[in-house]
Enzyme design. Structure first.
Site, PDB file in Angstrom:
ATOM      1  N   ASP A  65       1.983   9.307   5.270  1.00 59.28           N
ATOM      2  CA  ASP A  65       3.355   8.877   5.055  1.00 59.28           C
ATOM      3  C   ASP A  65       4.204   9.697   6.521  1.00 59.28           C
ATOM      4  OD1 ASP A  65       3.252   6.891   2.934  1.00 59.28           O
ATOM      5  OD2 ASP A  65       4.289   8.227   1.433  1.00 59.28           O
ATOM      6  N   GLY A 116       0.839  -1.147   0.111  1.00 56.95           N
ATOM      7  CA  GLY A 116       0.014   0.000   0.158  1.00 56.95           C
ATOM      8  C   GLY A 116       0.941   1.237  -0.020  1.00 56.95           C
ATOM      9  N   HIS A 117       0.270   2.438  -0.242  1.00 61.88           N
ATOM     10  CA  HIS A 117       0.937   3.574  -0.102  1.00 61.88           C
ATOM     11  C   HIS A 117      -0.001   4.671   0.594  1.00 61.88           C
ATOM     12  CE1 HIS A 117       3.107   1.728  -3.468  1.00 61.88           C
ATOM     13  NE2 HIS A 117       4.381   2.297  -2.640  1.00 61.88           N
TER      14      HIS A 117
HETATM   15  C1  LIG Z   1       3.674   7.588  -1.922  1.00 57.52           C
HETATM   16  C2  LIG Z   1       4.731   7.038  -1.175  1.00 57.52           C
HETATM   17  C3  LIG Z   1       5.813   6.220  -1.989  1.00 57.52           C
HETATM   18  C4  LIG Z   1       6.769   7.323  -2.705  1.00 57.52           C
HETATM   19  C5  LIG Z   1       8.041   6.640  -3.462  1.00 57.52           C
HETATM   20  C6  LIG Z   1       8.473   7.229  -4.404  1.00 57.52           C
HETATM   21  C7  LIG Z   1       9.433   8.439  -3.908  1.00 57.52           C
HETATM   22  C8  LIG Z   1       9.391   6.246  -5.207  1.00 57.52           C
HETATM   23  C9  LIG Z   1       8.444   4.949  -5.287  1.00 57.52           C
HETATM   24  C10 LIG Z   1       9.043   4.367  -6.616  1.00 57.52           C
HETATM   25  C11 LIG Z   1      10.234   5.518  -7.004  1.00 57.52           C
HETATM   26  C12 LIG Z   1      10.639   5.541  -8.588  1.00 57.52           C
HETATM   27  C13 LIG Z   1      11.253   4.165  -9.125  1.00 57.52           C
HETATM   28  O1  LIG Z   1      11.822   3.525  -8.240  1.00 57.52           O
HETATM   29  C14 LIG Z   1      11.915   4.306 -10.513  1.00 57.52           C
HETATM   30  C15 LIG Z   1      13.007   5.297 -10.335  1.00 57.52           C
HETATM   31  C16 LIG Z   1      14.135   4.674  -9.682  1.00 57.52           C
HETATM   32  C17 LIG Z   1      15.209   5.738  -9.924  1.00 57.52           C
HETATM   33  O2  LIG Z   1      16.676   5.146  -9.168  1.00 57.52           O
HETATM   34  C18 LIG Z   1      15.202   7.271  -9.334  1.00 57.52           C
HETATM   35  C19 LIG Z   1      13.584   7.430  -9.882  1.00 57.52           C
HETATM   36  C20 LIG Z   1      12.556   6.594  -9.894  1.00 57.52           C
HETATM   37  C21 LIG Z   1      11.562   7.304 -10.776  1.00 57.52           C
HETATM   38  C22 LIG Z   1      11.999   6.505  -8.403  1.00 57.52           C
HETATM   39  C23 LIG Z   1      11.624   7.877  -7.911  1.00 57.52           C
HETATM   40  C24 LIG Z   1      11.049   7.806  -6.547  1.00 57.52           C
HETATM   41  O3  LIG Z   1      11.948   7.230  -5.571  1.00 57.52           O
HETATM   42  C25 LIG Z   1       9.695   6.776  -6.391  1.00 57.52           C
HETATM   43  C26 LIG Z   1       8.590   7.423  -7.249  1.00 57.52           C
HETATM   44  C27 LIG Z   1       4.254   6.041   0.172  1.00 57.52           C
HETATM   45  O4  LIG Z   1       3.471   5.977   0.202  1.00 57.52           O
HETATM   46  S1  LIG Z   1       5.721   5.531   0.881  1.00 57.52           S
HETATM   47  C28 LIG Z   1       4.924   4.138   2.129  1.00 57.52           C
HETATM   48  C29 LIG Z   1       5.125   3.033   1.519  1.00 57.52           C
HETATM   49  N1  LIG Z   1       4.615   2.175   2.565  1.00 57.52           N
HETATM   50  C30 LIG Z   1       5.365   1.811   3.654  1.00 57.52           C
HETATM   51  O5  LIG Z   1       6.501   2.196   3.744  1.00 57.52           O
HETATM   52  C31 LIG Z   1       4.652   0.742   4.549  1.00 57.52           C
HETATM   53  C32 LIG Z   1       5.579  -0.216   5.012  1.00 57.52           C
HETATM   54  N2  LIG Z   1       6.157  -1.220   4.125  1.00 57.52           N
HETATM   55  C33 LIG Z   1       5.354  -1.609   2.915  1.00 57.52           C
HETATM   56  O6  LIG Z   1       4.294  -1.843   3.263  1.00 57.52           O
HETATM   57  C34 LIG Z   1       6.092  -2.584   1.868  1.00 57.52           C
HETATM   58  O7  LIG Z   1       7.800  -2.243   2.050  1.00 57.52           O
HETATM   59  C35 LIG Z   1       5.873  -1.481   0.551  1.00 57.52           C
HETATM   60  C36 LIG Z   1       6.341  -0.063   0.653  1.00 57.52           C
HETATM   61  C37 LIG Z   1       4.570  -2.028  -0.026  1.00 57.52           C
HETATM   62  C38 LIG Z   1       7.058  -2.118  -0.557  1.00 57.52           C
HETATM   63  O8  LIG Z   1       6.917  -3.449  -0.508  1.00 57.52           O
HETATM   64  P1  LIG Z   1       8.044  -4.460  -1.150  1.00 57.52           P
HETATM   65  O9  LIG Z   1       7.626  -5.619  -1.532  1.00 57.52           O
HETATM   66  O10 LIG Z   1       8.827  -3.710  -2.025  1.00 57.52           O
HETATM   67  O11 LIG Z   1       9.120  -4.698   0.200  1.00 57.52           O
HETATM   68  P2  LIG Z   1       8.790  -5.322   1.594  1.00 57.52           P
HETATM   69  O12 LIG Z   1       7.450  -6.527   1.400  1.00 57.52           O
HETATM   70  O13 LIG Z   1       8.450  -4.482   2.656  1.00 57.52           O
HETATM   71  O14 LIG Z   1      10.069  -6.243   1.649  1.00 57.52           O
HETATM   72  C39 LIG Z   1      11.297  -5.805   1.687  1.00 57.52           C
HETATM   73  C40 LIG Z   1      12.124  -6.831   0.888  1.00 57.52           C
HETATM   74  O15 LIG Z   1      13.513  -6.299   0.865  1.00 57.52           O
HETATM   75  C41 LIG Z   1      14.250  -7.009   1.394  1.00 57.52           C
HETATM   76  N3  LIG Z   1      15.441  -6.143   1.942  1.00 57.52           N
HETATM   77  C42 LIG Z   1      15.119  -5.096   2.559  1.00 57.52           C
HETATM   78  N4  LIG Z   1      16.406  -4.583   3.160  1.00 57.52           N
HETATM   79  C43 LIG Z   1      17.384  -5.374   2.721  1.00 57.52           C
HETATM   80  C44 LIG Z   1      18.882  -5.430   2.656  1.00 57.52           C
HETATM   81  N5  LIG Z   1      19.342  -4.454   3.390  1.00 57.52           N
HETATM   82  N6  LIG Z   1      19.339  -6.451   2.155  1.00 57.52           N
HETATM   83  C45 LIG Z   1      18.729  -7.402   1.440  1.00 57.52           C
HETATM   84  N7  LIG Z   1      17.324  -7.569   1.353  1.00 57.52           N
HETATM   85  C46 LIG Z   1      16.610  -6.400   1.930  1.00 57.52           C
HETATM   86  C47 LIG Z   1      13.515  -7.731   2.500  1.00 57.52           C
HETATM   87  O16 LIG Z   1      13.963  -8.921   2.889  1.00 57.52           O
HETATM   88  C48 LIG Z   1      12.339  -7.940   1.797  1.00 57.52           C
HETATM   89  O17 LIG Z   1      12.426  -8.838   0.910  1.00 57.52           O
HETATM   90  P3  LIG Z   1      11.247 -10.264   0.583  1.00 57.52           P
HETATM   91  O18 LIG Z   1      10.359  -9.279  -0.187  1.00 57.52           O
HETATM   92  O19 LIG Z   1      11.972 -11.199  -0.399  1.00 57.52           O
HETATM   93  O20 LIG Z   1      10.716 -10.517   1.879  1.00 57.52           O
END
Ligand SMILES: C[C@H](CCC[C@@H](C)[C@H]1CC[C@H]2[C@@H]3[C@H](O)C[C@@H]4C[C@H](O)CC[C@]4(C)[C@H]3C[C@H](O)[C@]12C)C(=O)SCCNC(=O)CCNC(=O)[C@H](O)C(C)(C)COP(=O)(O)OP(=O)(O)OC[C@H]1O[C@@H](n2cnc3c(N)ncnc32)[C@H](O)[C@@H]1OP(=O)(O)O
Length: 383
Positions: A153, A122-123
């Site tokens: 957020d 979600g976001h």
């Molecule tokens: C409206 C806002 C969001 C605004 C975000 C924007 C600022 C950016 C979003 C997209 C970006 C653009 C895009 O990336 C393309 C370009 C890239 C370029 O580099 C820059 C320009 C870009 C255009 C770029 C520009 C911007 O940055 C963007 C537009 C929000 O609402 S933010 C609030 C979101 N919600 C939360 O935070 C709530 C809690 N979190 C979650 O619900 C989830 O994390 C979420 C957000 C749904 C994401 O889900 P996801 O499946 O990706 O992650 P998780 O399930 O949480 O799992 C994390 C996985 O990562 C692994 N991990 C973490 N750390 C490490 C590490 N150090 N080493 C190894 N692995 C790691 C972790 O184990 C998890 O792995 P699994 O999935 O296998 O369990």
């Protein structure tokens, strides 16, 4: 600074957790952002002010073990993943708090740690929707409108999580114990709307969205376009302030409907709009500045730092890269926040320095590096 000596580990996330970490860093905490490896999985944290970066692969058991060791010496962990991710990595609170009972484990999520959405993506807009707040936002006859990603957020998420951390740190001074913070942005946004809930009996929200006193229904709580294409914000709610607004607009209140005559609001809006359209923003400022009419210019990001009032209070700061941003708030009289003026850290820029500081030996660091568990921003640095 108020939080100096507090050690924070912030696992890199999207928008809310980085703000939480930045607030703590601004107020003096030593914040380490734990970034992902490989570095191509870029975390685009633009709120890295005052933080250092450690690039660590948490998916590899030695990487998870490094985080466990770091957590033994940290005061706060900020975790931004959906429920279950940390448990899968063997880094859930039951593990980390057993190893360090003083740890404050802040879990900043959209939907919280339980409930049917806990594992859903979600976001901001989704959290705001589920909180009930989104249903209140928007103009008459238009769909609900989410004001950027400010409310869930940042206000309900990053800021309230920082409040939770500081509250838990204070409580720890008495109990000696850490705790888990379940910071749900749905609940944070809902909590922010307590006034809306508690003012329902005052009749403030009886009418449909966009037709009430504070949601763009009233002519005296509105924005108006000026002759130079800019805008003025009007917030003249109390009768004595409304009277000053009427005077500034060159109107006579004896010839107008009463302020709270709902049926006349649309007509009054049109009247105010046609008057505001006759002068420039600067002209309106010269009429209303120094009065209690509650009328102010709507400033753009380009204008805000040079506005006299903001300049007088130094409300905006410029860092070493000449980037302007808001100075941390609120101002504490003895121990104000002192934001860093340095550029944000590169991913992995401080990996070695942080690990040494947390008691890792050079040999251990070299092994972690050769096993690709950690990264440096300059891969050959010092080893
Ligand atoms: C409206 C806002 C969001 C605004 C975000 C924007 C600022 C950016 C979003 C997209 C970006 C653009 C895009 O990336 C393309 C370009 C890239 C370029 O580099 C820059 C320009 C870009 C255009 C770029 C520009 C911007 O940055 C963007 C537009 C929000 O609402 S933010 C609030 C979101 N919600 C939360 O935070 C709530 C809690 N979190 C979650 O619900 C989830 O994390 C979420 C957000 C749904 C994401 O889900 P996801 O499946 O990706 O992650 P998780 O399930 O949480 O799992 C994390 C996985 O990562 C692994 N991990 C973490 N750390 C490490 C590490 N150090 N080493 C190894 N692995 C790691 C972790 O184990 C998890 O792995 P699994 O999935 O296998 O369990």
């Amino acid at each position: 600074m108020a939080l100096s000596g507090v050690r924070v580990l912030e696992l890199a996330g999207l928008a809310p957790a980085p703000l939480c970490g930045m607030i703590l860093a601004d107020f003096g905490a030593q914040v380490v952002r734990v970034d992902r490896t490989p570095r191509s999985a870029v975390a685009t944290d633009v709120q890295g002010r005052g933080k250092r970066s450690l690039a660590l692969d948490l998916k590899r058991p030695p990487g998870a073990a490094v985080l466990r060791r770091l957590c033994c010496q940290a005061d706060v962990l900020i975790e931004p993943f959906r429920h279950g991710v940390m448990e899968k990595l063997g880094l859930g609170p039951e593990v980390l708090l057993q190893e360090n009972p003083r740890l404050i484990y802040a879990r900043l999520t959209g939907f919280g740690q339980s409930g049917q959405y806990a594992k859903s993506a979600g976001h901001d807009i989704n959290y705001l929707a589920l909180s009930g707040v989104l249903s209140k936002l928007g103009r008459k006859d238009e769909n609900p409108y989410a004001p950027a990603n400010l409310l869930a957020d940042f206000a309900g998420g990053g800021v309230l999580c920082a409040l939770g951390v500081v509250t838990a740190l204070y409580e720890r001074t008495k109990s000696g114990k850490g705790q888990i913070i379940d910071a749900s942005m749905v609940e944070g946004a809902a909590y922010l709307s307590s006034f809306l809930w508690k003012s329902q009996n005052l009749g403030l929200w009886n009418r449909p969205r966009g037709e009430n006193l504070l949601d763009s229904g009233a002519p005296f709580y509105e924005t108006y376009k000026t002759s130079d294409g800019k805008f003025m914000a009007v917030g003249a709610i109390e009768p004595q302030f409304y009277e000053q607004l009427i005077k500034g607009l060159g109107l006579d209140s004896d010839k107008l409907p009463s302020q709270l005559s709902f049926s006349d609001w649309p007509k009054m809006k049109e009247k105010f709009a046609s008057i505001f359209a006759q002068k420039t923003q600067a002209e309106w400022c010269s009429i209303f500045d120094g009065t209690d009419a509650c009328v102010t210019p709507v400033l753009s990001f380009d204008e805000v730092a040079s506005h006299q009032h903001n300049k007088q209070r130094s409300s905006f700061i410029k860092n070493d890269q000449e980037e302007i941003s808001p100075r941390p708030a609120p101002l504490l009289s003895r121990t104000p926040a002192v934001p860093s003026f340095k550029r944000d850290p590169f991913i992995g820029e401080h990996t070695e320095e942080i690990l040494l500081e947390y008691g890792f030996t050079k040999q251990e660091i070299a092994k972690l590096y050769s096993d690709k568990v950690i990264e440096f921003s300059e891969p050959k640095a010092n080893l």
